[in-house]
Design a protein around this motif. Structure first.
Motif, PDB file in Angstrom:
ATOM      1  N   ALA A  23      69.138 -15.994  90.854  1.00 39.48           N
ATOM      2  CA  ALA A  23      69.152 -14.944  89.828  1.00 39.48           C
ATOM      3  C   ALA A  23      69.387 -15.496  88.420  1.00 39.48           C
ATOM      4  O   ALA A  23      69.149 -14.797  87.443  1.00 39.48           O
ATOM      5  CB  ALA A  23      70.208 -13.898  90.160  1.00 39.48           C
ATOM      6  N   PHE A  24      69.831 -16.741  88.302  1.00 36.81           N
ATOM      7  CA  PHE A  24      70.027 -17.364  86.996  1.00 36.81           C
ATOM      8  C   PHE A  24      68.761 -18.043  86.482  1.00 36.81           C
ATOM      9  O   PHE A  24      68.621 -18.274  85.292  1.00 36.81           O
ATOM     10  CB  PHE A  24      71.146 -18.417  87.054  1.00 36.81           C
ATOM     11  CG  PHE A  24      72.516 -17.814  87.167  1.00 36.81           C
ATOM     12  CD1 PHE A  24      73.247 -17.486  86.037  1.00 36.81           C
ATOM     13  CD2 PHE A  24      73.082 -17.576  88.402  1.00 36.81           C
ATOM     14  CE1 PHE A  24      74.505 -16.928  86.131  1.00 36.81           C
ATOM     15  CE2 PHE A  24      74.349 -17.028  88.515  1.00 36.81           C
ATOM     16  CZ  PHE A  24      75.058 -16.700  87.374  1.00 36.81           C
ATOM     17  N   TYR A  25      67.837 -18.374  87.378  1.00 37.67           N
ATOM     18  CA  TYR A  25      66.647 -19.145  87.012  1.00 37.67           C
ATOM     19  C   TYR A  25      65.673 -18.312  86.185  1.00 37.67           C
ATOM     20  O   TYR A  25      65.170 -17.295  86.645  1.00 37.67           O
ATOM     21  CB  TYR A  25      65.955 -19.668  88.274  1.00 37.67           C
ATOM     22  CG  TYR A  25      64.704 -20.472  87.997  1.00 37.67           C
ATOM     23  CD1 TYR A  25      64.796 -21.753  87.470  1.00 37.67           C
ATOM     24  CD2 TYR A  25      63.455 -19.948  88.247  1.00 37.67           C
ATOM     25  CE1 TYR A  25      63.665 -22.504  87.210  1.00 37.67           C
ATOM     26  CE2 TYR A  25      62.310 -20.686  87.994  1.00 37.67           C
ATOM     27  CZ  TYR A  25      62.419 -21.961  87.476  1.00 37.67           C
ATOM     28  OH  TYR A  25      61.298 -22.696  87.212  1.00 37.67           O
ATOM     29  N   GLN A  26      65.435 -18.755  84.954  1.00 32.53           N
ATOM     30  CA  GLN A  26      64.506 -18.111  84.022  1.00 32.53           C
ATOM     31  C   GLN A  26      64.795 -16.617  83.825  1.00 32.53           C
ATOM     32  O   GLN A  26      63.881 -15.800  83.744  1.00 32.53           O
ATOM     33  CB  GLN A  26      63.057 -18.334  84.467  1.00 32.53           C
ATOM     34  CG  GLN A  26      62.643 -19.789  84.415  1.00 32.53           C
ATOM     35  CD  GLN A  26      61.192 -20.002  84.752  1.00 32.53           C
ATOM     36  OE1 GLN A  26      60.531 -19.155  85.334  1.00 32.53           O
ATOM     37  NE2 GLN A  26      60.680 -21.157  84.381  1.00 32.53           N
ATOM     38  N   THR A  27      66.087 -16.277  83.768  1.00 32.84           N
ATOM     39  CA  THR A  27      66.514 -14.905  83.453  1.00 32.84           C
ATOM     40  C   THR A  27      67.621 -14.990  82.400  1.00 32.84           C
ATOM     41  O   THR A  27      68.222 -16.050  82.208  1.00 32.84           O
ATOM     42  CB  THR A  27      67.080 -14.158  84.689  1.00 32.84           C
ATOM     43  OG1 THR A  27      68.351 -14.723  85.046  1.00 32.84           O
ATOM     44  CG2 THR A  27      66.119 -14.206  85.869  1.00 32.84           C
ATOM     45  N   LEU A  41      82.564 -12.949  89.363  1.00 32.24           N
ATOM     46  CA  LEU A  41      81.353 -12.283  89.834  1.00 32.24           C
ATOM     47  C   LEU A  41      81.539 -11.826  91.271  1.00 32.24           C
ATOM     48  O   LEU A  41      82.178 -12.506  92.061  1.00 32.24           O
ATOM     49  CB  LEU A  41      80.150 -13.236  89.797  1.00 32.24           C
ATOM     50  CG  LEU A  41      79.718 -13.783  88.447  1.00 32.24           C
ATOM     51  CD1 LEU A  41      78.587 -14.781  88.642  1.00 32.24           C
ATOM     52  CD2 LEU A  41      79.276 -12.647  87.545  1.00 32.24           C
ATOM     53  N   VAL A  42      80.964 -10.687  91.584  1.00 29.38           N
ATOM     54  CA  VAL A  42      80.862 -10.214  92.957  1.00 29.38           C
ATOM     55  C   VAL A  42      79.375 -10.174  93.251  1.00 29.38           C
ATOM     56  O   VAL A  42      78.628  -9.458  92.597  1.00 29.38           O
ATOM     57  CB  VAL A  42      81.493  -8.814  93.136  1.00 29.38           C
ATOM     58  CG1 VAL A  42      81.268  -8.321  94.558  1.00 29.38           C
ATOM     59  CG2 VAL A  42      82.965  -8.846  92.790  1.00 29.38           C
ATOM     60  N   THR A  48      71.934 -13.142 102.702  1.00 30.16           N
ATOM     61  CA  THR A  48      73.019 -14.011 102.258  1.00 30.16           C
ATOM     62  C   THR A  48      72.678 -15.487 102.411  1.00 30.16           C
ATOM     63  O   THR A  48      73.000 -16.297 101.552  1.00 30.16           O
ATOM     64  CB  THR A  48      74.312 -13.694 103.025  1.00 30.16           C
ATOM     65  OG1 THR A  48      74.602 -12.322 102.834  1.00 30.16           O
ATOM     66  CG2 THR A  48      75.480 -14.525 102.549  1.00 30.16           C
ATOM     67  N   GLU A  49      72.023 -15.851 103.480  1.00 31.07           N
ATOM     68  CA  GLU A  49      71.739 -17.263 103.714  1.00 31.07           C
ATOM     69  C   GLU A  49      70.679 -17.828 102.769  1.00 31.07           C
ATOM     70  O   GLU A  49      70.433 -19.010 102.740  1.00 31.07           O
ATOM     71  CB  GLU A  49      71.305 -17.500 105.167  1.00 31.07           C
ATOM     72  CG  GLU A  49      69.888 -17.069 105.499  1.00 31.07           C
ATOM     73  CD  GLU A  49      69.678 -15.563 105.656  1.00 31.07           C
ATOM     74  OE1 GLU A  49      68.525 -15.174 105.881  1.00 31.07           O
ATOM     75  OE2 GLU A  49      70.622 -14.779 105.541  1.00 31.07           O
ATOM     76  N   TYR A  50      70.095 -17.005 101.945  1.00 30.59           N
ATOM     77  CA  TYR A  50      68.996 -17.467 101.099  1.00 30.59           C
ATOM     78  C   TYR A  50      69.260 -17.164  99.620  1.00 30.59           C
ATOM     79  O   TYR A  50      69.836 -17.976  98.916  1.00 30.59           O
ATOM     80  CB  TYR A  50      67.689 -16.834 101.595  1.00 30.59           C
ATOM     81  CG  TYR A  50      66.452 -17.503 101.100  1.00 30.59           C
ATOM     82  CD1 TYR A  50      66.210 -18.839 101.381  1.00 30.59           C
ATOM     83  CD2 TYR A  50      65.530 -16.814 100.344  1.00 30.59           C
ATOM     84  CE1 TYR A  50      65.062 -19.463 100.917  1.00 30.59           C
ATOM     85  CE2 TYR A  50      64.386 -17.429  99.885  1.00 30.59           C
ATOM     86  CZ  TYR A  50      64.154 -18.753 100.166  1.00 30.59           C
ATOM     87  OH  TYR A  50      63.031 -19.354  99.702  1.00 30.59           O
ATOM     88  N   CYS A  51      68.879 -16.009  99.150  1.00 29.70           N
ATOM     89  CA  CYS A  51      68.988 -15.688  97.715  1.00 29.70           C
ATOM     90  C   CYS A  51      70.429 -15.601  97.234  1.00 29.70           C
ATOM     91  O   CYS A  51      70.760 -16.118  96.160  1.00 29.70           O
ATOM     92  CB  CYS A  51      68.258 -14.380  97.409  1.00 29.70           C
ATOM     93  SG  CYS A  51      66.476 -14.487  97.620  1.00 29.70           S
ATOM     94  N   VAL A  52      71.292 -14.949  98.004  1.00 32.59           N
ATOM     95  CA  VAL A  52      72.683 -14.810  97.566  1.00 32.59           C
ATOM     96  C   VAL A  52      73.367 -16.174  97.545  1.00 32.59           C
ATOM     97  O   VAL A  52      74.077 -16.502  96.599  1.00 32.59           O
ATOM     98  CB  VAL A  52      73.444 -13.802  98.452  1.00 32.59           C
ATOM     99  CG1 VAL A  52      74.913 -13.772  98.101  1.00 32.59           C
ATOM    100  CG2 VAL A  52      72.841 -12.415  98.306  1.00 32.59           C
ATOM    101  N   THR A  55      72.151 -18.062  94.472  1.00 33.36           N
ATOM    102  CA  THR A  55      72.743 -17.530  93.246  1.00 33.36           C
ATOM    103  C   THR A  55      74.215 -17.907  93.134  1.00 33.36           C
ATOM    104  O   THR A  55      74.692 -18.241  92.045  1.00 33.36           O
ATOM    105  CB  THR A  55      72.540 -16.008  93.180  1.00 33.36           C
ATOM    106  OG1 THR A  55      71.132 -15.745  93.140  1.00 33.36           O
ATOM    107  CG2 THR A  55      73.204 -15.403  91.958  1.00 33.36           C
ATOM    108  N   CYS A  56      74.943 -17.885  94.247  1.00 35.05           N
ATOM    109  CA  CYS A  56      76.365 -18.293  94.217  1.00 35.05           C
ATOM    110  C   CYS A  56      76.514 -19.741  93.789  1.00 35.05           C
ATOM    111  O   CYS A  56      77.358 -20.073  92.956  1.00 35.05           O
ATOM    112  CB  CYS A  56      76.997 -18.081  95.575  1.00 35.05           C
ATOM    113  SG  CYS A  56      77.292 -16.373  96.008  1.00 35.05           S
ATOM    114  N   ARG A  57      75.697 -20.601  94.336  1.00 31.46           N
ATOM    115  CA  ARG A  57      75.756 -22.019  93.970  1.00 31.46           C
ATOM    116  C   ARG A  57      75.384 -22.210  92.487  1.00 31.46           C
ATOM    117  O   ARG A  57      75.993 -23.006  91.779  1.00 31.46           O
ATOM    118  CB  ARG A  57      74.842 -22.840  94.864  1.00 31.46           C
ATOM    119  CG  ARG A  57      75.318 -22.903  96.285  1.00 31.46           C
ATOM    120  CD  ARG A  57      74.296 -23.578  97.208  1.00 31.46           C
ATOM    121  NE  ARG A  57      74.685 -23.476  98.578  1.00 31.46           N
ATOM    122  CZ  ARG A  57      75.473 -24.330  99.205  1.00 31.46           C
ATOM    123  NH1 ARG A  57      75.990 -25.346  98.551  1.00 31.46           N
ATOM    124  NH2 ARG A  57      75.779 -24.156 100.482  1.00 31.46           N
TER     125      ARG A  57
END
Length: 64
Positions: A23-27, A41-42, A48-52, A55-57
């Motif tokens: 979610a941080f990439y190019q946004t 952040l929540v 969870t195993e993919y996009c979330v 984004t957490c990392r």
């Protein structure tokens, strides 16, 4: 602040459309996060195993 479809957002939310797993990439997420002085952040999601996880990392990498 929310990363969600526009129909779920409230008047106080900032809706950020993402095109990648991170979610941080190019946004503007990092800029919005810093501008508002957000320190915690929540993050939730259905995949969870993919996009979330990605984004957490990224949040950890972008916290400095």
């Amino acid at each position: 602040m929310a990363v969600c479809p526009g129909d779920l957002a409230t008047y106080r939310d900032v809706v950020i459309a993402k095109q990648a797993t991170d979610a941080f990439y190019q946004t503007p997420l990092k800029e919005e996060w810093k501008k508002r002085g957000i320190t915690h952040l929540v993050i939730a999601g259905a995949r969870t195993e993919y996009c979330v996880d990605t984004t957490c990392r990224s949040a950890i990498s972008n916290s400095g």
